[in-house]
Scaffold this motif. Structure first.
Motif, PDB file in Angstrom:
ATOM      1  N   PHE A 159       0.889  -1.169   0.000  1.00 17.02           N
ATOM      2  CA  PHE A 159       0.000   0.000   0.000  1.00 17.02           C
ATOM      3  C   PHE A 159       0.919   1.208   0.000  1.00 17.02           C
ATOM      4  CE2 PHE A 159      -2.375  -3.240   2.471  1.00 17.02           C
ATOM      5  CZ  PHE A 159      -3.491  -3.368   1.656  1.00 17.02           C
ATOM      6  N   ALA A 200       2.590  -4.647   3.260  1.00 11.85           N
ATOM      7  CA  ALA A 200       1.795  -5.335   4.284  1.00 11.85           C
ATOM      8  C   ALA A 200       2.023  -6.834   4.261  1.00 11.85           C
ATOM      9  CB  ALA A 200       0.312  -5.023   4.083  1.00 11.85           C
ATOM     10  N   ASN A 210      -0.887  -8.180  15.818  1.00  9.10           N
ATOM     11  CA  ASN A 210      -1.752  -7.216  15.134  1.00  9.10           C
ATOM     12  C   ASN A 210      -0.945  -6.485  14.067  1.00  9.10           C
ATOM     13  OD1 ASN A 210      -3.050  -6.805  18.302  1.00  9.10           O
ATOM     14  ND2 ASN A 210      -4.373  -7.317  16.601  1.00  9.10           N
ATOM     15  N   GLY A 211      -1.557  -6.338  12.896  1.00  6.33           N
ATOM     16  CA  GLY A 211      -0.895  -5.601  11.816  1.00  6.33           C
ATOM     17  C   GLY A 211       0.142  -6.427  11.066  1.00  6.33           C
ATOM     18  N   ALA A 212       0.189  -7.744  11.330  1.00  7.69           N
ATOM     19  CA  ALA A 212       1.203  -8.593  10.680  1.00  7.69           C
ATOM     20  C   ALA A 212       0.905  -8.821   9.201  1.00  7.69           C
ATOM     21  CB  ALA A 212       1.293  -9.934  11.397  1.00  7.69           C
ATOM     22  N   GLY A 213      -0.355  -8.587   8.789  1.00  7.33           N
ATOM     23  CA  GLY A 213      -0.704  -8.766   7.374  1.00  7.33           C
ATOM     24  C   GLY A 213      -1.620  -9.950   7.111  1.00  7.33           C
ATOM     25  N   LYS A 214      -2.180 -10.524   8.163  1.00  6.50           N
ATOM     26  CA  LYS A 214      -2.998 -11.743   8.001  1.00  6.50           C
ATOM     27  C   LYS A 214      -4.254 -11.481   7.152  1.00  6.50           C
ATOM     28  CE  LYS A 214      -3.428 -12.113  12.494  1.00  6.50           C
ATOM     29  NZ  LYS A 214      -2.681 -10.895  12.898  1.00  6.50           N
ATOM     30  N   THR A 215      -5.005 -10.439   7.545  1.00  6.55           N
ATOM     31  CA  THR A 215      -6.245 -10.152   6.802  1.00  6.55           C
ATOM     32  C   THR A 215      -5.925  -9.681   5.387  1.00  6.55           C
ATOM     33  OG1 THR A 215      -7.457  -9.675   8.829  1.00  6.55           O
ATOM     34  CG2 THR A 215      -8.351  -8.735   6.809  1.00  6.55           C
ATOM     35  N   THR A 216      -4.855  -8.917   5.258  1.00  5.91           N
ATOM     36  CA  THR A 216      -4.457  -8.474   3.911  1.00  5.91           C
ATOM     37  C   THR A 216      -4.151  -9.693   3.032  1.00  5.91           C
ATOM     38  OG1 THR A 216      -3.527  -6.454   4.840  1.00  5.91           O
ATOM     39  CG2 THR A 216      -2.787  -7.051   2.638  1.00  5.91           C
ATOM     40  N   TYR A 269      -8.240  -7.903  -2.882  1.00 10.06           N
ATOM     41  CA  TYR A 269      -7.083  -7.110  -3.280  1.00 10.06           C
ATOM     42  C   TYR A 269      -6.403  -7.803  -4.449  1.00 10.06           C
ATOM     43  CZ  TYR A 269      -7.233  -4.690   1.291  1.00 10.06           C
ATOM     44  OH  TYR A 269      -7.593  -3.960   2.384  1.00 10.06           O
ATOM     45  N   GLN A 291     -13.733 -10.805   9.565  1.00  8.80           N
ATOM     46  CA  GLN A 291     -13.435 -10.464  10.962  1.00  8.80           C
ATOM     47  C   GLN A 291     -14.642  -9.779  11.604  1.00  8.80           C
ATOM     48  OE1 GLN A 291      -9.498  -8.826  10.877  1.00  8.80           O
ATOM     49  NE2 GLN A 291      -9.668  -8.080  12.954  1.00  8.80           N
ATOM     50  N   HIS A 332      -6.501 -15.210  17.013  1.00  9.84           N
ATOM     51  CA  HIS A 332      -5.559 -14.793  18.063  1.00  9.84           C
ATOM     52  C   HIS A 332      -5.628 -15.710  19.271  1.00  9.84           C
ATOM     53  CE1 HIS A 332      -3.919 -11.126  16.371  1.00  9.84           C
ATOM     54  NE2 HIS A 332      -5.130 -10.795  15.947  1.00  9.84           N
TER      55      HIS A 332
HETATM   56  N1  LIG Z   1      -6.391  -0.915   2.576  1.00  9.58           N
HETATM   57  C1  LIG Z   1      -5.263  -0.609   3.221  1.00  9.58           C
HETATM   58  N2  LIG Z   1      -4.583   0.518   2.941  1.00  9.58           N
HETATM   59  C2  LIG Z   1      -3.433   0.822   3.573  1.00  9.58           C
HETATM   60  N3  LIG Z   1      -2.872   0.058   4.530  1.00  9.58           N
HETATM   61  C3  LIG Z   1      -3.506  -1.084   4.857  1.00  9.58           C
HETATM   62  C4  LIG Z   1      -4.734  -1.476   4.226  1.00  9.58           C
HETATM   63  N4  LIG Z   1      -5.138  -2.660   4.762  1.00  9.58           N
HETATM   64  C5  LIG Z   1      -4.209  -2.995   5.687  1.00  9.58           C
HETATM   65  N5  LIG Z   1      -3.235  -2.034   5.739  1.00  9.58           N
HETATM   66  C6  LIG Z   1      -2.048  -2.072   6.605  1.00  9.58           C
HETATM   67  O1  LIG Z   1      -1.395  -3.306   6.353  1.00  9.58           O
HETATM   68  C7  LIG Z   1      -0.846  -3.814   7.556  1.00  9.58           C
HETATM   69  C8  LIG Z   1      -1.394  -5.197   7.811  1.00  9.58           C
HETATM   70  O2  LIG Z   1      -2.769  -5.097   8.225  1.00  9.58           O
HETATM   71  P1  LIG Z   1      -3.693  -6.363   8.421  1.00  9.58           P
HETATM   72  O3  LIG Z   1      -5.054  -5.869   8.784  1.00  9.58           O
HETATM   73  O4  LIG Z   1      -3.576  -7.249   7.252  1.00  9.58           O
HETATM   74  O5  LIG Z   1      -3.012  -7.073   9.684  1.00  9.58           O
HETATM   75  P2  LIG Z   1      -3.564  -8.275  10.554  1.00  9.58           P
HETATM   76  O6  LIG Z   1      -2.410  -9.184  10.767  1.00  9.58           O
HETATM   77  O7  LIG Z   1      -4.774  -8.840   9.939  1.00  9.58           O
HETATM   78  O8  LIG Z   1      -3.926  -7.524  11.913  1.00  9.58           O
HETATM   79  P3  LIG Z   1      -5.056  -7.884  13.028  1.00  9.58           P
HETATM   80  O9  LIG Z   1      -4.584  -9.103  13.723  1.00  9.58           O
HETATM   81  O10 LIG Z   1      -5.024  -6.668  13.906  1.00  9.58           O
HETATM   82  O11 LIG Z   1      -6.354  -8.057  12.294  1.00  9.58           O
HETATM   83  C9  LIG Z   1      -1.183  -2.822   8.654  1.00  9.58           C
HETATM   84  O12 LIG Z   1      -0.101  -1.953   8.827  1.00  9.58           O
HETATM   85  C10 LIG Z   1      -2.378  -2.087   8.081  1.00  9.58           C
HETATM   86  O13 LIG Z   1      -2.462  -0.779   8.598  1.00  9.58           O
END
Ligand SMILES: Nc1ncnc2c1ncn2[C@@H]1O[C@H](COP(=O)(O)OP(=O)(O)OP(=O)(O)O)[C@@H](O)[C@H]1O
Length: 311
Positions: free
Chosen positions: A28, A33, A53-59, A68, A99, A223
């Motif tokens: 991004f 991510a 949190n923020g590791a990129g799992k949902t992405t 995406y 989620q 988690h």
């Molecule tokens: N659409 C987007 N635009 C910009 N940054 C994004 C977008 N989606 C996610 N991010 C960033 O990508 C990184 C990974 O986010 P993501 O939600 O995938 O993490 P996660 O491991 O699923 O976290 P959690 O356990 O909190 O759900 C984070 O820094 C988030 O801010």
């Protein structure tokens, strides 16, 4: 290689993995991510995806399901590279939950599942408008399948309730029923036990095992480490967008890098703790029995001897 193509390319056979993600990267702007993640899920497997949190799992999930378009990398289902379009991914055989619950709040439980069924119905617009015999037959078949899924998830008695009136745990189950309505070969669950009490979490665990037993492989983000380590055949750990470790629950829990980056000290109630306590109690009991037998001048029972040999 990017996944911007809309062609499907066979890269393997139907006997291979259900899912093969290869070199998936999602940027991004300046933020990476997800960085070059490879992951396979095989038929009959439950695979966990964990990380801070923020590791990129949902992405990563969003890349798998076409929400995406990955900056780099490919996602293949049963050997065929998927175009990054959610409806085509669902049609191919990958379903997901989110989620944050995304139900149609003002539709009934049954209607929500029927919506999830639409990728598997072939009747077109005219057939639906004219309500011809083909449409009615397809409608009956869809309803039968939807009711099977409501039985399977324990929601059949609530078929006519509005989704918004269900308790939280049942709303999560309904999301799963709706995802299963597309008859997926792979189900992606994003934090399925978030906000659940321990009983609901245990019921979800049973449900996921049952889904796997019915022939749908599962990839789950969660988690709740107890849930993950009880459930999964394999666990992959994402940290700052990269796959740090992948292996069995035991391997992942014992990996120093994972402990440092995510798990911290061993969590209470780790799988195996009960078994270890049982073995210790049995050994103590066997030791006491052997001691008593020796004191009485008799031979220790053979089971006791075996236990001692095994130590
Ligand atoms: N659409 C987007 N635009 C910009 N940054 C994004 C977008 N989606 C996610 N991010 C960033 O990508 C990184 C990974 O986010 P993501 O939600 O995938 O993490 P996660 O491991 O699923 O976290 P959690 O356990 O909190 O759900 C984070 O820094 C988030 O801010």
């Amino acid at each position: 290689m990017t996944t911007t193509t809309t062609e499907t390319t066979p890269v393997g056979g139907p006997t291979g993995p259900v899912l093969s993600a290869t070199g998936v990267t999602m940027r991004f702007g300046g933020l990476t991510a997800v960085r070059s993640v490879d992951l396979e899920v095989h038929p009959g497997e439950i695979v966990g995806l964990i990380g801070p949190n923020g590791a990129g799992k949902t992405t990563f999930f969003n890349c798998l399901t076409g929400l995406y378009v990955p900056t780099e990398g490919t996602v293949a289902y049963q050997g065929t590279v998927l175009p990054p379009k959610p409806h085509l991914v669902t049609q191919a055989g990958i379903a997901r939950t989110f989620q944050n619950i995304r139900l149609f709040a003002n539709m009934t439980v049954l209607e929500n599942v029927l919506v999830g069924r639409h990728t598997r119905t072939k009747e077109g617009l005219w057939s639906a408008l004219l309500r011809g015999p083909g449409f009615k037959k397809a409608e009956r078949a869809s309803e039968e399948r939807a009711m099977e899924l409501l039985e399977f998830t324990g929601l059949a008695a609530k078929r006519d309730h509005l989704a918004r009136n269900l308790p939280y745990g049942e709303q999560r189950k309904l999301e799963i029923a709706r995802a299963l309505a597309s008859d997926p070969g792979l189900l992606l669950l994003d934090e399925p036990t978030a906000g659940m009490n321990p009983q609901e979490t245990r019921a979800t665990e049973e449900l996921v095992f049952a889904i796997r037993d019915q022939g749908t492989a599962v990839l789950v983000i969660e988690h709740d480490m107890r849930f993950i380590f009880n459930l999964c055949d394999r666990v992959a750990v994402l940290v700052q967008g990269e796959k740090l470790v992948e292996g069995s629950s035991e391997v992942v829990q014992g990996d120093e890098r994972v402990v440092a980056a995510y798990l911290g000290t061993p969590f209470e109630g780790a799988p195996g703790a009960e078994e270890v306590a049982e073995v210790e109690a049995a050994e103590a009991h066997a030791g006491a029995a052997a001691g008593a037998a020796a004191a009485a001048g008799a031979e220790a029972p053979s089971t006791t001897a075996r236990t001692e040999d095994d130590q």
